[in-house]
Design an enzyme around this catalytic site. Structure first.
Site, PDB file in Angstrom:
ATOM      1  N   HIS A 141       0.917  -1.212  -0.136  1.00 45.21           N
ATOM      2  CA  HIS A 141      -0.022  -0.130   0.061  1.00 45.21           C
ATOM      3  C   HIS A 141       0.889   1.417   0.021  1.00 45.21           C
ATOM      4  O   HIS A 141       0.759   2.229  -0.645  1.00 45.21           O
ATOM      5  CB  HIS A 141      -0.817   0.099   1.169  1.00 45.21           C
ATOM      6  CG  HIS A 141      -1.771   1.445   1.397  1.00 45.21           C
ATOM      7  ND1 HIS A 141      -1.412   2.221   2.406  1.00 45.21           N
ATOM      8  CD2 HIS A 141      -2.604   1.895   0.938  1.00 45.21           C
ATOM      9  CE1 HIS A 141      -2.252   3.192   2.368  1.00 45.21           C
ATOM     10  NE2 HIS A 141      -3.153   2.861   1.378  1.00 45.21           N
TER      11      HIS A 141
ATOM     12  N   GLU B 110       2.203   1.927  -3.174  1.00 41.59           N
ATOM     13  CA  GLU B 110       1.110   2.554  -4.254  1.00 41.59           C
ATOM     14  C   GLU B 110       1.064   4.087  -3.995  1.00 41.59           C
ATOM     15  O   GLU B 110       0.833   4.898  -5.093  1.00 41.59           O
ATOM     16  CB  GLU B 110      -0.251   1.850  -3.763  1.00 41.59           C
ATOM     17  CG  GLU B 110      -1.535   2.670  -4.535  1.00 41.59           C
ATOM     18  CD  GLU B 110      -2.523   2.737  -3.402  1.00 41.59           C
ATOM     19  OE1 GLU B 110      -3.168   3.626  -3.621  1.00 41.59           O
ATOM     20  OE2 GLU B 110      -2.949   1.653  -3.014  1.00 41.59           O
ATOM     21  N   HIS B 111       1.255   4.427  -2.768  1.00 38.67           N
ATOM     22  CA  HIS B 111       1.181   5.880  -2.522  1.00 38.67           C
ATOM     23  C   HIS B 111       2.182   6.626  -3.398  1.00 38.67           C
ATOM     24  O   HIS B 111       2.468   7.374  -4.006  1.00 38.67           O
ATOM     25  CB  HIS B 111       1.145   6.356  -1.003  1.00 38.67           C
ATOM     26  CG  HIS B 111      -0.248   6.133  -0.388  1.00 38.67           C
ATOM     27  ND1 HIS B 111      -0.605   7.343   0.222  1.00 38.67           N
ATOM     28  CD2 HIS B 111      -0.990   5.079  -0.417  1.00 38.67           C
ATOM     29  CE1 HIS B 111      -1.912   6.984   0.520  1.00 38.67           C
ATOM     30  NE2 HIS B 111      -2.091   5.795   0.345  1.00 38.67           N
TER      31      HIS B 111
ATOM     32  N   GLU C  32      -4.108   8.040   7.439  1.00 35.40           N
ATOM     33  CA  GLU C  32      -5.073   7.026   6.928  1.00 35.40           C
ATOM     34  C   GLU C  32      -5.308   5.779   7.997  1.00 35.40           C
ATOM     35  O   GLU C  32      -6.422   5.651   8.047  1.00 35.40           O
ATOM     36  CB  GLU C  32      -4.690   6.439   5.621  1.00 35.40           C
ATOM     37  CG  GLU C  32      -5.505   5.697   4.817  1.00 35.40           C
ATOM     38  CD  GLU C  32      -5.064   5.279   3.363  1.00 35.40           C
ATOM     39  OE1 GLU C  32      -5.772   4.444   2.770  1.00 35.40           O
ATOM     40  OE2 GLU C  32      -3.901   5.648   3.194  1.00 35.40           O
TER      41      GLU C  32
END
Length: 406
Positions: free
Chosen positions: A46, A49-50, A126
């Site tokens: 993840h 991905e950022h 997040e």
């Protein structure tokens, strides 16, 4: 019409022509997600991905965003437990620009240290946001209860400790091991003909990796009927029950989907009608099935007041048990099949949905069943197949997650 090509480097491209639209949706799918991660690097899929949006050798992060805003297009990404996707939707006249930028992000992201430190703060926020949303985080707790120490039990976002300790070299090593041509599928749907495949292949000319993708953390999980409870200051109590499901392309996959529909997959389902409509004991109650490459999880969720938590839990057990003992009614049997067929057909009216479906079929199954094939599989499900699924829904076989103010 669907076109497929396996490139010399092992990357695969699937393109479906839809001449009735003026848009093109492009997705680059990488067969890696949170279940591929070492425990100390949980969340790295993840985080990467950022980082692919944070600047390349050719573009800043702002220039990437402005490029799509200036043409009315969109670009986004998501990470799951088994794959990561970067996608864009643009007018057909801008499709080459879209794949060029996506390729630039995939191949030439810089992973600048200043951006890494800044993005850690974003991901930590997040995680904080998720932890403040109990009806979201409870699904992670259920995965932990059901899969215990297996990588499928770990949250996609990772934890604060694993995110804080991630290093640039960890990310680059993960990219080298996982972001290899054999792990990549490019899925294109919209107003583009088969000649666009060659354009994509030339732009994404990644060299073949000398070794196979690293799969040392991928093993079939055992299912555990454990319970995890968490006390949290919330207005409601939140409950998740999980039963062992079926893997992708299991022979009972469609029987499981029928069971899910009848149980809690629609407004006419037993859980919704009995607990929300008749008893008024929950606003949100539903079920869904998650299918992985080697396993599956049937989840039931309910949010209710703390005073009714165990009443609702017992009521869910009773509804599941009655369904297991008595099976489906004739009306449920017919309606659930037609509902499944309708959902499949309606989903294929979106180029985004088509792009995702084609990518998952290629990435996970290496097979592209037609709509007629799927309709036949649904029609061919027998009541005996459904009963085999129902027989597994034993009360003492359920994993449980609870978040409650007490």
């Amino acid at each position: 019409m669907l076109h497929r090509k396996e490139c010399n480097n092992g990357m695969r491209i699937v393109l479906e022509e839809v001449t009735s639209v003026r848009s093109v949706t492009i997705g680059i799918w990488v067969k890696t997600g949170s279940r591929e991660e070492a425990p100390e690097l949980n969340g790295i899929s993840h985080f990467i991905e950022h980082m692919l949006f944070k600047g390349t050798e050719n573009r800043t992060s702002q220039e990437i965003a402005e490029a799509f805003d200036s043409i009315g297009g969109e670009i986004n990404a998501f990470t799951s437990k088994e794959y990561t996707c970067y996608y864009a939707k643009v007018l057909d006249t801008h499709k080459k620009m879209a794949i060029e930028i996506l390729a630039d992000m995939l191949l030439h992201s810089t992973f600048a240290q200043t951006e890494i430190e800044r993005e850690k703060k974003v991901v930590l926020e997040e995680i904080n946001m998720t932890e403040d949303t109990p009806d979201d985080i409870i699904h992670d707790l259920l995965a932990e209860a059901a899969y215990q120490q297996h990588p499928l039990a770990k949250p996609i976002l990772g934890s604060k400790s694993t995110v804080n300790q991630m290093l640039k070299q960890d990310m680059l090593q993960y990219l080298q091991n996982q972001y290899v041509p054999e792990n990549i599928v490019v899925s294109i749907v919209g107003n583009a003909d088969h000649r666009f495949i060659k354009v994509v292949e030339d732009i994404l000319s990644v060299e073949r990796n000398k070794t196979l993708p690293d799969k040392k953390y991928v093993s079939k999980p055992a299912f555990h009927s454990k319970q995890i409870s968490q006390t949290k200051e919330t207005e409601q109590a939140h409950l998740c029950l999980g039963y062992e499901g079926v893997r992708i392309e299991d022979e009972h996959e469609y029987a499981m989907l029928i069971v899910n529909n009848v149980l809690g997959g629609s407004m006419s389902s037993r859980l919704f009608q009995e607990i929300r409509e008749k008893a008024g004991m929950a606003y949100s109650i539903f079920s869904y099935h998650s299918a992985f490459i080697d396993s599956g999880l049937l989840t039931i969720y309910a949010g209710t007041s703390k005073n009714q938590l165990y009443i609702v839990q017992d009521k869910i057990y009773y509804i599941v048990d009655q369904l297991r003992k008595n099976g489906l009614s004739n009306k449920e049997w017919q309606n659930s099949k037609e509902q499944l067929k309708g959902l499949y057909m309606l989903s294929l009216e979106s180029t985004n949905s088509k792009m995702s479906r084609n990518a998952r079929n290629e990435l996970l199954l290496q097979n592209h069943p037609s709509l007629d094939d799927i309709m036949k599989k649904i029609d061919d499900v027998k009541l005996d197949d459904v009963q085999q699924i129902l027989d597994t829904l034993q009360i003492d076989q359920a994993a449980t997650a609870i978040i409650s103010p007490e």
